[in-house]
Scaffold this active site. Structure first.
Site, mmCIF file in Angstrom:
data_model
loop_
_atom_site.group_PDB
_atom_site.id
_atom_site.type_symbol
_atom_site.label_atom_id
_atom_site.label_comp_id
_atom_site.label_asym_id
_atom_site.label_seq_id
_atom_site.Cartn_x
_atom_site.Cartn_y
_atom_site.Cartn_z
ATOM 1 N N CYS A 131 0.839 -1.194 0.000
ATOM 2 C CA CYS A 131 0.000 0.000 0.000
ATOM 3 C C CYS A 131 0.881 1.254 0.000
ATOM 4 O O CYS A 131 1.538 1.544 -0.987
ATOM 5 C CB CYS A 131 -0.983 -0.027 1.164
ATOM 6 S SG CYS A 131 -2.299 1.204 1.011
ATOM 7 N N HIS A 232 -3.464 -4.938 0.184
ATOM 8 C CA HIS A 232 -3.048 -5.438 1.503
ATOM 9 C C HIS A 232 -3.133 -6.969 1.524
ATOM 10 O O HIS A 232 -4.142 -7.533 1.961
ATOM 11 C CB HIS A 232 -3.933 -4.849 2.601
ATOM 12 C CG HIS A 232 -3.616 -3.438 2.947
ATOM 13 N ND1 HIS A 232 -2.699 -3.093 3.917
ATOM 14 C CD2 HIS A 232 -4.080 -2.274 2.430
ATOM 15 C CE1 HIS A 232 -2.621 -1.774 3.997
ATOM 16 N NE2 HIS A 232 -3.447 -1.249 3.105
ATOM 17 N N GLU A 234 -1.828 -9.009 3.499
ATOM 18 C CA GLU A 234 -1.883 -9.552 4.865
ATOM 19 C C GLU A 234 -3.324 -9.722 5.351
ATOM 20 O O GLU A 234 -3.562 -10.417 6.353
ATOM 21 C CB GLU A 234 -1.104 -8.656 5.832
ATOM 22 C CG GLU A 234 -1.776 -7.362 6.228
ATOM 23 C CD GLU A 234 -1.651 -6.249 5.196
ATOM 24 O OE1 GLU A 234 -2.068 -5.117 5.512
ATOM 25 O OE2 GLU A 234 -1.130 -6.512 4.098
#
Length: 578
Positions: A131, A232, A234
């Site tokens: 990001c 993102h 994660e």
């Protein structure tokens, strides 16, 4: 069935975990993750560190400390870097005024992250930007970030959905890291931003875009261990492969550093002294030169043979060469805690044992002798390790590859020079010599000779390059050929890259054998290609050699042992024993 452990009985839990830990020989890479900052607190979303741990590495949080020593020492302790998400970048770091649509900036983070990113890149450390992190890569490494994309976006890039929800698709380039990880050209991702990379710069290439053309991923052109993504991973169910990738790269990087500590690396030809009259500071990172103390440290380059290059004509050539050597010695003395002059294989190994880089001295163009045979002895006493007999023009020693065949090879004076060089323990360097001069010198010299910076004519038809027959003759004489990084000697058209350097090296190995090759970069003499652009890329070249399956012994031969062996044989005349 065993009874579940009481999670509050921490002593028992500790004993179990200590007893089942990995053996001490197991290396677990350490990944540093830049922390966000707000309300006087350094913080990090759990997805980052949990994903790193799940992928097999140890996560640590790097706070936004604007302290050079802290950042440098942090880089020494980690094997990979993740640049996390967060607020907008202050556009003033890019020389721009704030756009009215600019969001909340986080200047507490900006400078430390730009700094650590550039330093990690210089060390070729694996980096993953997420990001804001992809924008960090662009801001730090000559790209450009658009402050607000709402005027060009046709899909919503700033969702109110939960971060675990994939909100749109990106199209992935097939020859990219992402494609290797997911084996598909379409990937569903999440998106929470209004800033985006609009120009990734020369160091990167775009590898994924959204439907409206917004850059969603990029990767380094030089190093296959640096990548940024706008989403993102994660937070997504299929995001783990990206973290497994950075962990694997970090493990390889750690092993590469360990491997390099037991190597000795030597670059047999460097023209950096040509820039010393411009007031460059060798002790600091100077963008005007490709070899300085910082770049040598970044690349783990142990020894550089720096030459006094003499153009033709040069007034008072002997004094001119001496003035260059005086300047080199002055610079080395100024940085004596880190640098030392060396004039033999034994002295460079001694310097390394004492934690110092070595500078050796060479002459490029025999006109430095000024037509006087006694100057061979003069330069021998100065510690000169080789003399390139000629440059891009015939001189009183021999004909050049780009000359007019003045002597039909080596002159009568040149024969005396070669014999005197043999006597004084100075290597005969035949780079730049014509073919006739080359064969004449091989016959005249009683010691093995070198080509300090030459390539293969079979791969690039240039008169400065050696034919296969020349290469075989050089090997038969016991000499070495040092592959160089000059574009025009690597390929006749298009951009030369590190892959071309490897192609010439491997052709030379095929023709001559692994015992007769090495590297002479010609840095600061127009040498340097993508992937091997300056002294810091020594590390990257070693990484590529390892990936190609070369053994440690063979890599050590390539990185200078062959050259030092020939130097040792030449210096037996001086009574210098290795």
């Amino acid at each position: 069935m065993s009874k579940p452990m009481d999670k509050y009985n921490w002593q028992s839990l500790l004993a179990q975990r200590v007893n089942t830990t990995f053996p001490e020989t197991t290396i677990i890479p350490v990944i540093g993750i830049t922390g966000n900052y707000g309300d006087q607190t350094c913080k990090l979303a759990e997805g980052y560190y949990k994903s790193v741990l799940k992928a097999g590495a140890i996560p640590i949080i790097i706070p936004p400390l604007d302290d050079t020593d802290a950042i440098l020492n942090t880089l020494r302790k980690i094997d990979g870097l993740i640049l996390s998400g967060g607020g907008d970048y202050d556009p003033r770091y890019a020389g721009e005024e704030p756009d009215p649509k600019l969001g909340e900036i986080n200047t507490e983070r900006d400078l430390p992250e730009l700094f650590i990113t550039r330093l990690a890149y210089n060390r070729q450390m694996p980096i993953l930007g997420i990001c804001r992190g992809i924008q960090t890569l662009a801001m730090a490494l000559d790209g450009k970030v658009k402050q607000d994309i709402t005027d060009v976006a046709t899909i919503n890039h700033s969702q109110s959905e939960d971060r675990s929800v994939a909100t749109h698709q990106v199209t992935i380039e097939k020859d990219s890291i992402l494609y290797q990880l997911y084996e598909k050209t379409q990937l569903s991702v999440n998106s929470f931003h209004h800033q985006a990379v609009c120009d990734c710069g020369e160091r990167f290439r775009v590898t994924a875009k959204s439907e409206d053309g917004i850059i969603e991923a990029m990767e380094s052109r030089e190093y296959k261990s640096i990548m940024g993504v706008q989403w993102h991973p994660e937070c997504l169910d299929d995001g783990l492969p990206i973290f497994e990738w950075i962990v694997k790269e970090a493990e390889d990087y750690h092993n590469l550093l360990v491997f390099h500590r037991s190597l000795h690396t030597l670059d047999s030809h460097c023209d950096t002294p040509m820039f010393f009259p411009q007031g460059v500071d060798f002790g600091n990172r100077d963008d005007r030169i490709l070899v300085d103390l910082h770049k040598m440290n970044d690349g783990h380059l142990d020894t550089s043979i720096m030459v006094a290059y003499l153009p033709q004509p040069t007034e008072n050539p002997t004094a001119y060469a001496d003035s260059i050597f005086d300047k080199i010695e002055e610079i080395v003395s100024r940085h004596k805690d880190y640098l030392a002059i060396a004039d033999s294989p034994a002295s460079i190994l001694c310097n390394k044992a004492n934690g110092k880089k070595s500078i050796m001295l060479g002459i490029e163009n025999g006109i430095a002798l000024d037509g006087k045979l006694e100057n061979v002895e003069h330069f021998s006493k100065r510690g000169i390790v080789y003399i390139t007999l000629c440059h891009n023009g015939d001189n009183d020693i021999c004909d050049s590859a780009k000359g007019s065949q003045t002597h039909n090879g080596v002159s009568k004076f040149g024969k005396k020079v070669i014999r005197e060089m043999n006597k004084r323990g100075i290597l005969v360097d035949l780079s730049h010599a014509s073919e006739k001069s080359f064969y004449d010198a091989l016959e005249i010299s009683k010691k093995p000779v070198v080509c300090s910076h030459s390539n293969c004519r079979a791969l690039c038809d240039h008169p400065r390059n050696l034919t296969d027959d020349q290469m075989r003759a050089l090997a038969k004489k016991g000499g070495v050929m040092q592959i160089t990084l000059y574009h025009g000697f690597l390929r006749s058209d298009g951009e030369a890259t590190v892959e071309d350097v490897l192609a010439h090296l491997e052709h030379a190995i095929e023709v001559m054998g692994i015992e007769h090759v090495g590297i002479g970069t010609d840095f600061d003499g127009d040498g340097g290609v993508r992937g091997f652009a300056n002294a810091s890329d020594v590390l990257n070249f070693t990484r590529l050699l390892r990936k190609r399956g070369y053994s440690k012994e063979d890599i050590q031969k390539i990185w200078g042992m062959n050259f030092l062996y020939v130097m040792n044989r030449a210096q037996l005349a001086k009574g210098l024993l290795w």
